[in-house]
Design a protein around this motif. Sequence first.
Motif, PDB file in Angstrom:
ATOM      1  N   ALA A   1      31.457  46.739  52.746  1.00 56.99           N
ATOM      2  CA  ALA A   1      32.551  47.698  52.908  1.00 56.99           C
ATOM      3  C   ALA A   1      32.164  48.672  54.026  1.00 56.99           C
ATOM      4  CB  ALA A   1      32.796  48.426  51.601  1.00 56.99           C
ATOM      5  N   GLY A   2      33.012  49.644  54.282  1.00 63.89           N
ATOM      6  CA  GLY A   2      32.728  50.623  55.331  1.00 63.89           C
ATOM      7  C   GLY A   2      32.846  49.988  56.692  1.00 63.89           C
ATOM      8  N   THR A   3      31.845  50.205  57.538  1.00 65.17           N
ATOM      9  CA  THR A   3      31.889  49.658  58.899  1.00 65.17           C
ATOM     10  C   THR A   3      31.504  48.192  58.941  1.00 65.17           C
ATOM     11  OG1 THR A   3      29.626  50.377  59.339  1.00 65.17           O
ATOM     12  CG2 THR A   3      31.402  51.892  59.966  1.00 65.17           C
ATOM     13  N   GLY A   4      31.179  47.623  57.799  1.00 58.90           N
ATOM     14  CA  GLY A   4      30.817  46.210  57.753  1.00 58.90           C
ATOM     15  C   GLY A   4      29.370  45.986  58.151  1.00 58.90           C
TER      16      GLY A   4
ATOM     17  N   ASP B   1      28.310  46.809  48.817  1.00 59.86           N
ATOM     18  CA  ASP B   1      28.408  45.367  48.587  1.00 59.86           C
ATOM     19  C   ASP B   1      29.782  44.987  48.050  1.00 59.86           C
ATOM     20  OD1 ASP B   1      25.803  45.022  49.375  1.00 59.86           O
ATOM     21  OD2 ASP B   1      25.010  44.733  47.361  1.00 59.86           O
ATOM     22  N   VAL B   2      30.364  43.970  48.647  1.00 59.74           N
ATOM     23  CA  VAL B   2      31.625  43.390  48.178  1.00 59.74           C
ATOM     24  C   VAL B   2      31.345  41.907  47.975  1.00 59.74           C
ATOM     25  CG1 VAL B   2      34.048  42.897  48.711  1.00 59.74           C
ATOM     26  CG2 VAL B   2      32.986  45.040  49.523  1.00 59.74           C
ATOM     27  N   THR B   3      31.721  41.398  46.815  1.00 59.46           N
ATOM     28  CA  THR B   3      31.537  39.975  46.523  1.00 59.46           C
ATOM     29  C   THR B   3      32.887  39.373  46.186  1.00 59.46           C
ATOM     30  OG1 THR B   3      29.341  40.472  45.665  1.00 59.46           O
ATOM     31  CG2 THR B   3      30.239  38.335  45.112  1.00 59.46           C
ATOM     32  N   ILE B   4      33.147  38.206  46.745  1.00 62.62           N
ATOM     33  CA  ILE B   4      34.418  37.498  46.562  1.00 62.62           C
ATOM     34  C   ILE B   4      34.120  36.174  45.871  1.00 62.62           C
ATOM     35  CG2 ILE B   4      36.369  36.430  47.770  1.00 62.62           C
ATOM     36  CD1 ILE B   4      35.685  38.455  50.097  1.00 62.62           C
ATOM     37  N   ALA B   5      34.960  35.806  44.918  1.00 60.53           N
ATOM     38  CA  ALA B   5      34.769  34.558  44.173  1.00 60.53           C
ATOM     39  C   ALA B   5      34.661  33.367  45.119  1.00 60.53           C
ATOM     40  CB  ALA B   5      35.912  34.343  43.191  1.00 60.53           C
ATOM     41  N   PHE B   6      33.595  32.610  44.955  1.00 60.29           N
ATOM     42  CA  PHE B   6      33.346  31.441  45.810  1.00 60.29           C
ATOM     43  C   PHE B   6      34.422  30.371  45.653  1.00 60.29           C
ATOM     44  CE2 PHE B   6      31.852  29.866  41.837  1.00 60.29           C
ATOM     45  CZ  PHE B   6      31.921  28.487  41.906  1.00 60.29           C
ATOM     46  N   ASP B   7      35.075  30.366  44.481  1.00 61.96           N
ATOM     47  CA  ASP B   7      36.068  29.326  44.194  1.00 61.96           C
ATOM     48  C   ASP B   7      37.503  29.847  44.224  1.00 61.96           C
ATOM     49  OD1 ASP B   7      35.834  30.912  41.931  1.00 61.96           O
ATOM     50  OD2 ASP B   7      35.621  29.223  40.538  1.00 61.96           O
TER      51      ASP B   7
ATOM     52  N   PRO C   1      35.382  38.951  41.712  1.00 63.10           N
ATOM     53  CA  PRO C   1      36.845  38.814  41.682  1.00 63.10           C
ATOM     54  C   PRO C   1      37.335  37.946  42.837  1.00 63.10           C
ATOM     55  CG  PRO C   1      36.231  40.923  42.629  1.00 63.10           C
ATOM     56  CD  PRO C   1      34.951  40.261  42.173  1.00 63.10           C
ATOM     57  N   GLY C   2      38.583  37.541  42.731  1.00 61.75           N
ATOM     58  CA  GLY C   2      39.209  36.782  43.817  1.00 61.75           C
ATOM     59  C   GLY C   2      39.360  37.643  45.063  1.00 61.75           C
ATOM     60  N   LEU C   3      39.733  37.007  46.153  1.00 64.34           N
ATOM     61  CA  LEU C   3      39.848  37.668  47.444  1.00 64.34           C
ATOM     62  C   LEU C   3      40.753  38.895  47.392  1.00 64.34           C
ATOM     63  CD1 LEU C   3      39.352  37.737  50.514  1.00 64.34           C
ATOM     64  CD2 LEU C   3      41.281  36.172  50.756  1.00 64.34           C
ATOM     65  N   ALA C   4      41.971  38.749  46.914  1.00 64.50           N
ATOM     66  CA  ALA C   4      42.931  39.859  46.923  1.00 64.50           C
ATOM     67  C   ALA C   4      42.400  41.055  46.137  1.00 64.50           C
ATOM     68  CB  ALA C   4      44.274  39.399  46.365  1.00 64.50           C
ATOM     69  N   GLU C   5      41.853  40.800  44.957  1.00 70.90           N
ATOM     70  CA  GLU C   5      41.339  41.905  44.133  1.00 70.90           C
ATOM     71  C   GLU C   5      40.118  42.554  44.775  1.00 70.90           C
ATOM     72  OE1 GLU C   5      39.389  42.744  39.734  1.00 70.90           O
ATOM     73  OE2 GLU C   5      40.508  40.894  40.053  1.00 70.90           O
ATOM     74  N   ALA C   6      39.219  41.752  45.323  1.00 70.15           N
ATOM     75  CA  ALA C   6      38.021  42.305  45.961  1.00 70.15           C
ATOM     76  C   ALA C   6      38.401  43.209  47.126  1.00 70.15           C
ATOM     77  CB  ALA C   6      37.106  41.181  46.433  1.00 70.15           C
ATOM     78  N   LEU C   7      39.356  42.774  47.942  1.00 61.66           N
ATOM     79  CA  LEU C   7      39.777  43.589  49.082  1.00 61.66           C
ATOM     80  C   LEU C   7      40.525  44.842  48.634  1.00 61.66           C
ATOM     81  CD1 LEU C   7      40.856  40.822  51.618  1.00 61.66           C
ATOM     82  CD2 LEU C   7      38.668  42.035  51.442  1.00 61.66           C
ATOM     83  N   ARG C   8      41.340  44.722  47.616  1.00 61.69           N
ATOM     84  CA  ARG C   8      42.056  45.866  47.075  1.00 61.69           C
ATOM     85  C   ARG C   8      41.080  46.909  46.534  1.00 61.69           C
ATOM     86  NH1 ARG C   8      45.545  42.960  44.677  1.00 61.69           N
ATOM     87  NH2 ARG C   8      44.427  42.737  42.720  1.00 61.69           N
ATOM     88  N   ASN C   9      40.049  46.455  45.825  1.00 59.66           N
ATOM     89  CA  ASN C   9      39.061  47.367  45.230  1.00 59.66           C
ATOM     90  C   ASN C   9      38.238  48.105  46.284  1.00 59.66           C
ATOM     91  OD1 ASN C   9      39.863  46.563  42.718  1.00 59.66           O
ATOM     92  ND2 ASN C   9      38.138  45.163  42.388  1.00 59.66           N
ATOM     93  N   HIS C  10      38.149  47.548  47.481  1.00 57.55           N
ATOM     94  CA  HIS C  10      37.297  48.150  48.497  1.00 57.55           C
ATOM     95  C   HIS C  10      38.083  48.607  49.715  1.00 57.55           C
ATOM     96  CE1 HIS C  10      33.594  47.460  46.389  1.00 57.55           C
ATOM     97  NE2 HIS C  10      34.112  46.314  46.006  1.00 57.55           N
ATOM     98  N   GLY C  11      39.387  48.777  49.550  1.00 58.63           N
ATOM     99  CA  GLY C  11      40.213  49.364  50.581  1.00 58.63           C
ATOM    100  C   GLY C  11      40.302  48.605  51.883  1.00 58.63           C
ATOM    101  N   LYS C  12      40.183  47.314  51.817  1.00 57.18           N
ATOM    102  CA  LYS C  12      40.289  46.511  53.052  1.00 57.18           C
ATOM    103  C   LYS C  12      41.730  46.143  53.297  1.00 57.18           C
ATOM    104  CE  LYS C  12      36.331  45.214  54.935  1.00 57.18           C
ATOM    105  NZ  LYS C  12      36.317  45.294  56.329  1.00 57.18           N
TER     106      LYS C  12
END
Length: 183
Positions: free
Chosen positions: A66-69, A143-149, A172-183
């Motif tokens: 997250a943040g500046t990546g 740290d942001v983790t996205i479901a591998f599947d 979590p899935g992609l959409a939830e992970a990005l939502r949780n981390h403001g992406k």
Amino acid sequence: MKATGVPAIAGAYLFEPTPHADERGFFCRTFDADVARSVGLDPDAFGQDSVSRSVRGVLRGLHLRAGTGEAKLVRCSHGRIFDVVVDLRKDAPTYGARAFFELSGDTQVTLYIPAGCAHGFQALTDTADVSYRIDRPHDPSEDVTIAFDDPELAIPWPLPVTAMSRRDREAPGLAEALRNHGK
């Protein structure tokens, strides 16, 4: 050593060394500051080196900062891996694109992954060592983790998963992970 752009991920590069082989084995340069500069990368920006060892079927990722990546150079120094990059930079022309690579100790090719891209890999051999050169110190709070599947990503992992961290397994899935981390 030469640098080749990765068409599927804007700003990503493969750095291909020129091994010198003889009866003893081989020798090759795995990083060259001048080659990095030739494609617009600041070789002094990389401040941390790490290594992981995995056994066949182990899956690590998908990870993002997250943040500046976090930009990174990734190389399989021993064994073989199936490597995955997902472009999650909303302003990138390749936003949403995925790219797959086989990195191996035989070739020593290094992959440059721009900040804002998710990354993961699966070990294809009994042992696979992966070296990382990262452009800023690790901060676990980012740290942001996205479901591998995640079905939206539909990554064609080549082997059944034999092991993964709890964090990766519960991601979590992609959409939830990005939502949780403001992406």
